[in-house]
Design an enzyme around this catalytic site. Structure first.
Site, PDB file in Angstrom:
ATOM      1  N   GLU A 117       0.825  -1.138   0.116  1.00 44.63           N
ATOM      2  CA  GLU A 117       0.041  -0.168   0.043  1.00 44.63           C
ATOM      3  C   GLU A 117       0.980   1.297   0.087  1.00 44.63           C
ATOM      4  O   GLU A 117       0.463   2.184  -0.615  1.00 44.63           O
ATOM      5  CB  GLU A 117      -0.983   0.075   1.299  1.00 44.63           C
ATOM      6  CG  GLU A 117      -2.018  -1.111   1.147  1.00 44.63           C
ATOM      7  CD  GLU A 117      -2.830  -1.082   2.432  1.00 44.63           C
ATOM      8  OE1 GLU A 117      -2.362  -1.536   3.317  1.00 44.63           O
ATOM      9  OE2 GLU A 117      -4.062  -1.051   2.314  1.00 44.63           O
ATOM     10  N   GLU A 136      -3.558  -9.194   3.783  1.00 43.07           N
ATOM     11  CA  GLU A 136      -4.515  -8.814   4.948  1.00 43.07           C
ATOM     12  C   GLU A 136      -5.376 -10.080   5.069  1.00 43.07           C
ATOM     13  O   GLU A 136      -5.818 -10.131   6.341  1.00 43.07           O
ATOM     14  CB  GLU A 136      -5.000  -7.502   4.702  1.00 43.07           C
ATOM     15  CG  GLU A 136      -3.898  -6.219   5.078  1.00 43.07           C
ATOM     16  CD  GLU A 136      -3.089  -6.065   3.856  1.00 43.07           C
ATOM     17  OE1 GLU A 136      -3.253  -7.096   2.874  1.00 43.07           O
ATOM     18  OE2 GLU A 136      -2.538  -4.872   3.794  1.00 43.07           O
TER      19      GLU A 136
HETATM   20  C1  LIG Z   1      -7.894   0.663  11.880  1.00 44.85           C
HETATM   21  C2  LIG Z   1      -6.576   0.169  12.384  1.00 44.85           C
HETATM   22  C3  LIG Z   1      -5.622   0.164  11.074  1.00 44.85           C
HETATM   23  C4  LIG Z   1      -4.628  -0.777  11.251  1.00 44.85           C
HETATM   24  C5  LIG Z   1      -3.671  -0.885  10.016  1.00 44.85           C
HETATM   25  C6  LIG Z   1      -3.450  -2.290   9.808  1.00 44.85           C
HETATM   26  C7  LIG Z   1      -2.832  -2.337   8.629  1.00 44.85           C
HETATM   27  C8  LIG Z   1      -2.544  -3.575   8.229  1.00 44.85           C
HETATM   28  C9  LIG Z   1      -2.029  -3.829   6.908  1.00 44.85           C
HETATM   29  C10 LIG Z   1      -0.997  -5.003   6.973  1.00 44.85           C
HETATM   30  O1  LIG Z   1       0.160  -4.889   6.346  1.00 44.85           O
HETATM   31  S1  LIG Z   1      -1.309  -6.624   7.803  1.00 44.85           S
HETATM   32  C11 LIG Z   1       0.307  -7.305   7.558  1.00 44.85           C
HETATM   33  C12 LIG Z   1       0.484  -7.795   6.232  1.00 44.85           C
HETATM   34  N1  LIG Z   1       1.535  -8.613   6.028  1.00 44.85           N
HETATM   35  C13 LIG Z   1       1.724  -9.904   6.124  1.00 44.85           C
HETATM   36  O2  LIG Z   1       0.826 -10.520   6.263  1.00 44.85           O
HETATM   37  C14 LIG Z   1       3.178 -10.467   5.642  1.00 44.85           C
HETATM   38  C15 LIG Z   1       3.307 -11.404   6.901  1.00 44.85           C
HETATM   39  N2  LIG Z   1       4.797 -11.939   6.515  1.00 44.85           N
HETATM   40  C16 LIG Z   1       5.167 -13.006   5.725  1.00 44.85           C
HETATM   41  O3  LIG Z   1       4.394 -13.350   4.776  1.00 44.85           O
HETATM   42  C17 LIG Z   1       6.346 -13.290   5.755  1.00 44.85           C
HETATM   43  O4  LIG Z   1       6.917 -13.240   7.019  1.00 44.85           O
HETATM   44  C18 LIG Z   1       7.629 -12.762   4.705  1.00 44.85           C
HETATM   45  C19 LIG Z   1       7.752 -11.104   4.832  1.00 44.85           C
HETATM   46  C20 LIG Z   1       7.083 -13.046   3.234  1.00 44.85           C
HETATM   47  C21 LIG Z   1       8.943 -13.084   4.984  1.00 44.85           C
HETATM   48  O5  LIG Z   1       8.982 -14.634   5.048  1.00 44.85           O
HETATM   49  P1  LIG Z   1      10.255 -15.346   5.425  1.00 44.85           P
HETATM   50  O6  LIG Z   1       9.894 -16.842   5.227  1.00 44.85           O
HETATM   51  O7  LIG Z   1      11.350 -14.763   4.927  1.00 44.85           O
HETATM   52  O8  LIG Z   1      10.266 -15.121   7.204  1.00 44.85           O
HETATM   53  P2  LIG Z   1       9.281 -15.651   8.253  1.00 44.85           P
HETATM   54  O9  LIG Z   1       9.926 -16.571   8.795  1.00 44.85           O
HETATM   55  O10 LIG Z   1       8.028 -15.622   7.679  1.00 44.85           O
HETATM   56  O11 LIG Z   1       9.289 -14.076   9.155  1.00 44.85           O
HETATM   57  C22 LIG Z   1      10.411 -13.771   9.908  1.00 44.85           C
HETATM   58  C23 LIG Z   1      10.092 -13.136  11.260  1.00 44.85           C
HETATM   59  O12 LIG Z   1       9.562 -11.790  10.984  1.00 44.85           O
HETATM   60  C24 LIG Z   1       8.061 -11.850  11.659  1.00 44.85           C
HETATM   61  N3  LIG Z   1       7.287 -11.432  10.766  1.00 44.85           N
HETATM   62  C25 LIG Z   1       7.191 -11.252   9.169  1.00 44.85           C
HETATM   63  N4  LIG Z   1       6.090 -10.499   9.072  1.00 44.85           N
HETATM   64  C26 LIG Z   1       5.982  -9.686   9.965  1.00 44.85           C
HETATM   65  C27 LIG Z   1       4.995  -8.575  10.186  1.00 44.85           C
HETATM   66  N5  LIG Z   1       4.486  -8.111   9.150  1.00 44.85           N
HETATM   67  N6  LIG Z   1       4.818  -8.034  11.522  1.00 44.85           N
HETATM   68  C28 LIG Z   1       5.627  -8.643  12.414  1.00 44.85           C
HETATM   69  N7  LIG Z   1       6.539  -9.599  12.380  1.00 44.85           N
HETATM   70  C29 LIG Z   1       6.463 -10.026  11.266  1.00 44.85           C
HETATM   71  C30 LIG Z   1       7.827 -13.434  11.601  1.00 44.85           C
HETATM   72  O13 LIG Z   1       6.865 -13.485  12.573  1.00 44.85           O
HETATM   73  C31 LIG Z   1       9.082 -13.967  11.977  1.00 44.85           C
HETATM   74  O14 LIG Z   1       9.441 -13.869  13.158  1.00 44.85           O
HETATM   75  P3  LIG Z   1       9.473 -15.244  14.442  1.00 44.85           P
HETATM   76  O15 LIG Z   1       9.975 -14.632  15.449  1.00 44.85           O
HETATM   77  O16 LIG Z   1      10.291 -16.270  13.633  1.00 44.85           O
HETATM   78  O17 LIG Z   1       8.133 -15.563  14.309  1.00 44.85           O
END
Ligand SMILES: CCCCCC/C=C/CC(=O)SCCNC(=O)CCNC(=O)[C@H](O)C(C)(C)COP(=O)(O)OP(=O)(O)OC[C@H]1O[C@@H](n2cnc3c(N)ncnc32)[C@H](O)[C@@H]1OP(=O)(O)O
Length: 684
Positions: free
Chosen positions: A103, A123
Site C-alpha cells: 500500500e 491482509e
Molecule cells: C484501523 C486500524 C488500522 C491498522 C492498520 C493495519 C494494517 C494492516 C495492513 C498489513 O500490512 S497487515 C500485515 C500484512 N503482511 C503480512 O501478512 C506479511 C506477513 N509476513 C510474511 O508473509 C513473511 O514473513 C515474509 C514477509 C514473506 C517473509 O517470509 P520469511 O519466510 O522470509 O520469514 P518468516 O519466517 O515468515 O518471518 C521472519 C520473522 O518476521 C516476523 N514477521 C514477518 N512479517 C511480520 C509482520 N508483518 N509483522 C511482524 N512480524 C513479522 C515473523 O513472525 C518471523 O518472526 P518469528 O519470531 O520467527 O515469528
C-alpha cells in the site's frame, strides 16, 4: 528506523530499517513521515526513492502491534502525504512488498520492482482487509478483476512486465461482483474478511475515491476487532512457533543440529508411499522407491510419474522423474541417509520391515515410519539404534497436504527429530514435533470427536444433520462425509485390533457397552454390510457409483438407523446444531487438554496447527485450543460437566484435570498455559 541519504546530488533515498522484514512499526512509520518531510523541504532534492534494507522492501504492518495500543503516525495519512508530494516518489521494490508495504508502494507515483520481487495484499489471511487505501488504489491501477483476485485470496504475485498483463475490461460489473461474492462465500466457509474485501473493492469500482476510502475504513473497523482477525493472526505466529520445537527431556530446536539428507528411500508404494515419493523428489532429493510386488511397483511408477508431470506442468518446471529409481528389492536402500517406511498399517508387517532395515542400512541411517497411530517406540525396539527412529506421519495426499507430525519416542535422539523436522520444512510442510501415544495428537483427538458423532446418531440425529452443523462451523466436510471419503474400513480395522469390533455381537444394551464404557457399533454394522464409503458407492451416504464423490442422502441408512434404535430400545429425540457442536468439539478439545497434560504436545499452538493444517479446522477459528480460549474455558468446562452428567459412561466427556486447573487459575490467556502445565508437571 528509516534512514535518509542523498544520492547523485538530487535524489533523496529513504531506506526502511526494521529487521527481519522491515515491518511498518510505529518507529518505522515515524521515520517515513520525518524523512519524506526532509526530502520534500530540501531544495536540492528533485526526486525521492523509498526502498527496504537487506533485500526486502516491506512485510507490511507490524502484526505484533495489533493487539496493543497502537501509537505513532497512521498509515493512511502517511501514504496520502506521499501521494500528494510535489516531487516524484518512487518505490524501489526488492524481495517482498506485502500488505501495508505494498500500500505504501501504491501511494508512490512510480513503482519499480526486481524481477524476483513478490507483491501481495495478505491482509485477508489475517482476518483484515488492506485498509491503507489498498482496496481503493489497486483496482484503479490494475483493474477490478485482477485486484479482486489479489485482495480476496491474499496470494502474492511475482513482479511481471506490464506488457504481460491482460487488459482488464469487465463488461458487466454487477455480474462480476455477484460471481466473485458467491465464489468467496463458498471458499471462505464463514470467514468474514474475504467478503469485506469484495465489498470494499466494489466501493472502488462504483464510488468516488473519498467515499471508497470511507467504506474501506468502516469495513476495516469491524474486522480489526473481530475474533476471526485474532484467530488468523494467532495462526500466523503459531505456524512459525511450531518450528521452535522442544522435547520433555529438554532437547530443543536451537541446540539440536540436523544431519543433511541427500538420498532417501520410501518402502511401500500404496497411496501414502506414492505421495511421499513425489514430495521428496519435488524437493530435489534422490529417492529409492521400493515395492516388493512387481505389479504394484509398475502401477506405482506410472502413478508417481503422472503426479510429478501434472505438478510440474502446474508450476511450469521440469518433472523430477530422474530423481527416482524404483526397486522391488529392499536391499536397494543400503546407502541412503533416511528411510520412510509406508507399508500397510499392520504392526507385524512394520516390525518385519524395521528388522530388515536394521540389518540392511548403513550405520547412522535414520529410520522413519509413516504410521498414523502405531507405537513408534515398539518399532524402534526392533532395531539396533532406537535413537535413529522417529515417526513421520504424513496426511493424504502426502504431496499436497501441508501437515507433518514428527513423532519422537522416549529413545529418539534430538538429532533424529531435528533431521525429520528440517526435511519436513524442505518439503514445504508445517512440521509439528509430538510425543508417542496411540494416534499421536491428530488421530487421538479425532477418536472422541467421532465417537460423539456416532452417539448422536443413536440418540436421534442423522449424518446430514451432524455434517451440516460441522460444515456451517467451517469444516470443509462433516465427520460422516469425511469418513466416507477416507473409508469406513480404516477405523473398523483399528477397532478390531483394539478388540472392540466383534462381528455378530449381541443386540440390546450389551452391544453398546464395550470394555466398560459406552460403545456404538454403528460403523462396524455398516462395514459388515460392505458399506465402506465412496470406494464402494455406499457408506453413511449413497453415491451414483463406486468412486463417485457426490454424496446423496440414503433412505436405506435412515431406516437402518430407525431399526437399530428400535432394536436397542432407544427413543429418538430432537438434536440441534448447538448440541452437535458442543459434544463433538468439546470432547475433542478435552482430549487436547489431556494431550497437553501428558506432555505429548509441548503447547496449544502445536495442537492447533495440526488441526488447521491436517484436519480442516477452519483457520479463522484458530484451531481447537484457541477456539476453547475464545469460547471461555469456564464455559467449556461447564458444558463438558453437563454432558458428562448426562452420559456418565462416556469417559471422554469427563473434564480433564488440566482444564480444571486452568479454570481454577482464572482461565489465563492461551500464551500463559505453558506455565500452568509446567507447574502441573513439576507437582507430578
Ligand atoms: C484501523 C486500524 C488500522 C491498522 C492498520 C493495519 C494494517 C494492516 C495492513 C498489513 O500490512 S497487515 C500485515 C500484512 N503482511 C503480512 O501478512 C506479511 C506477513 N509476513 C510474511 O508473509 C513473511 O514473513 C515474509 C514477509 C514473506 C517473509 O517470509 P520469511 O519466510 O522470509 O520469514 P518468516 O519466517 O515468515 O518471518 C521472519 C520473522 O518476521 C516476523 N514477521 C514477518 N512479517 C511480520 C509482520 N508483518 N509483522 C511482524 N512480524 C513479522 C515473523 O513472525 C518471523 O518472526 P518469528 O519470531 O520467527 O515469528
Amino acid at each position: 528506523m528509516a534512514k535518509y541519504s542523498r544520492v547523485s546530488e538530487s535524489v533523496g533515498l529513504i531506506t526502511l530499517q526494521n529487521p527481519p522484514v522491515n515491518a511498518l512499526s510505529a518507529a518505522v512509520r515515524q521515520g517515513i513521515v520525518d524523512t519524506v518531510e526532509r526530502a520534500l523541504s530540501d531544495p536540492k532534492v528533485k526526486s525521492v526513492v523509498i526502498c527496504g534494507q537487506n533485500g526486502i522492501f516491506c512485510g507490511g504492518a507490524d502484526i505484533k502491534e495489533f493487539g496493543t495500543n497502537m501509537s505513532g503516525p497512521l498509515l493512511v495519512p502517511m501514504i496520502h502525504a506521499i501521494e500528494a508530494a510535489n516531487k516524484p516518489v518512487v518505490a524501489a521494490i526488492e524481495g517482498s512488498a506485502l500488505g501495508g508495504g505494498l500500500e505504501l508502494a501504491l501511494g508512490c507515483h512510480y513503482r519499480i520492482a526486481h524481477s524476483k520481487a513478490r507483491l501481495g495484499l495478505p491482509e485477508v489471511t489475517l482476518g483484515l482487509l488492506p485498509a491503507a487505501g489498498g482496496t481503493q488504489r489497486l483496482p484503479r491501477l490494475i483493474g477490478v478483476p485482477a485486484a479482486l483476485d489479489l485482495i480476496t485470496t491474499g496470494k502474492p504475485l511475482d513482479a511481471r512486465r506490464i506488457s504481460t498483463y491482460p487488459c482488464p475490461r469487465p463488461s458487466d460489473l454487477d455480474a462480476l461482483f455477484e460471481g466473485v461474492m458467491e465464489k468467496v462465500r463458498q471458499s471462505a466457509r464463514g470467514a468474514i474478511a474475504p467478503v469485506a474485501c469484495v465489498q470494499a473493492v466494489r466501493a472502488a469500482a462504483t464510488q468516488p475515491y473519498t467515499q471508497g476510502m470511507e467504506r474501506e475504513k468502516e469495513l476495516m473497523a469491524t474486522l480489526f476487532t473481530s475474533g476471526q482477525a485474532r484467530a488468523l493472526q494467532y495462526c500466523f505466529f503459531a505456524q512459525r512457533a511450531v518450528s521452535r520445537w522442544s522435547m520433555p527431556n529438554g532437547a530443543r530446536w536451537d541446540t539440536s543440529k540436523p544431519r543433511p539428507v541427500h538420498k532417501a528411500a520410501v518402502i511401500g508404494l500404496g497411496t501414502m508411499g506414492r505421495g511421499i515419493t513425489v514430495a521428496l523428489a519435488q524437493t530435489g532429493l534422490s529417492v529409492i522407491a521400493v515395492e516388493t510386488q512387481e505389479k504394484q511397483l509398475m502401477d506405482a511408477k506410472q502413478a508417481v510419474s503422472g503426479m510429478l508431470e501434472r505438478g510440474a506442468r502446474r508450476r511450469g518446471v521440469a518433472p523430477a522423474l530422474d530423481k527416482i529409481s524404483y526397486s522391488h528389492d529392499i536391499q536397494a536402500v543400503a546407502d541412503v541417509d533416511l528411510v520412510i517406511e509406508a507399508v500397510f498399517e499392520d504392526m507385524g508387517l512394520k516390525k518385519k520391515v524395521f528388522q530388515q532395515l536394521a540389518s540392511i542400512c548403513r550405520p547412522g541411517t535414520f529410520l522413519c515410519t509413516n504410521t498414523s497411530a502405531l507405537d513408534v517406540d515398539h518399532l524402534a525396539s526392533q532395531t539396533h539404534n532406537p535413537e535413529l527412529v522417529v515417526g513421520m506421519h504424513f496426511f493424504a495426499p502426502a504431496h499436497v497436504m501441508k501437515l507433518l507430525e514428527v513423532v519422537y519416542g522416549p529413545r529418539s535422539s534430538p538429532q533424529a527429530v531435528a533431521t525429520a523436522m528440517q526435511l519436513g520444512k524442505k518439503m514445504g510442510k508445517v512440521s509439528v514435533a509430538v510425543g508417542n501415544c496411540p494416534g499421536f495428537v491428530g488421530n487421538r483427538m479425532l477418536k472422541p470427536y467421532m465417537e460423539q458423532a456416532f452417539f448422536l446418531l443413536e440418540e436421534g440425529a442423522t449424518p446430514e444433520l451432524v455434517d451440516r452443523a460441522l460444515e456451517e462451523f467451517g469444516f470443509p466436510m462433516g465427520v460422516f462425509r469425511m469418513s466416507d471419503l477416507s473409508g469406513l474400513d480404516v477405523g473398523w480395522r483399528v477397532r478390531k485390533g483394539d478388540g472392540l469390533a466383534e462381528p455378530g455381537a449381541p443386540s440390546g444394551q450389551p452391544a453398546r457397552i464395550r470394555q466398560g464404557r459406552r460403545y456404538s457399533p454403528l460403523g462396524d454394522l455398516l462395514c459388515e454390510q460392505g458399506r465402506f464409503g465412496q470406494k464402494t458407492g455406499q457408506g453413511w451416504y449413497q453415491y451414483n457409483k463406486p468412486g463417485s464423490q457426490v454424496a446423496r442422502s440414503d433412505p436405506w441408512l435412515h431406516s437402518f438407523l430407525e431399526g437399530y434404535r428400535a432394536q436397542h430400545g432407544l427413543v429418538a429425540r430432537r438434536i440441534d446444531n448447538q448440541e452437535v457442536l458442543d459434544r463433538c468439539l468439546y470432547a475433542l478439545i478435552n482430549e487436547g487438554f489431556r494431550i497437553l497434560e501428558d506432555g505429548i504436545a509441548a503447547g496449544p499452538e502445536d495442537i492447533d496447527m495440526i488441526y488447521v493444517f491436517g484436519y480442516g479446522w477452519p483457520r479463522h477459528r484458530g484451531g481447537p485450543m484457541f477456539y476453547a480460549s475464545m469460547v471461555g474455558l469456564g464455559k467449556v468446562l461447564e458444558r463438558l460437566e453437563h454432558y458428562h452428567q448426562a452420559h456418565p459412561d462416556v469417559p471422554y466427556l469427563k473434564p480433564c484435570s488440566l482444564l480444571w486447573r486452568l479454570v481454577a487459575s482464572g482461565s489465563p490467556p492461551l500464551h500463559k498455559w505453558r506455565e500452568v502445565i509446567r507447574k502441573l508437571h513439576s507437582q507430578l
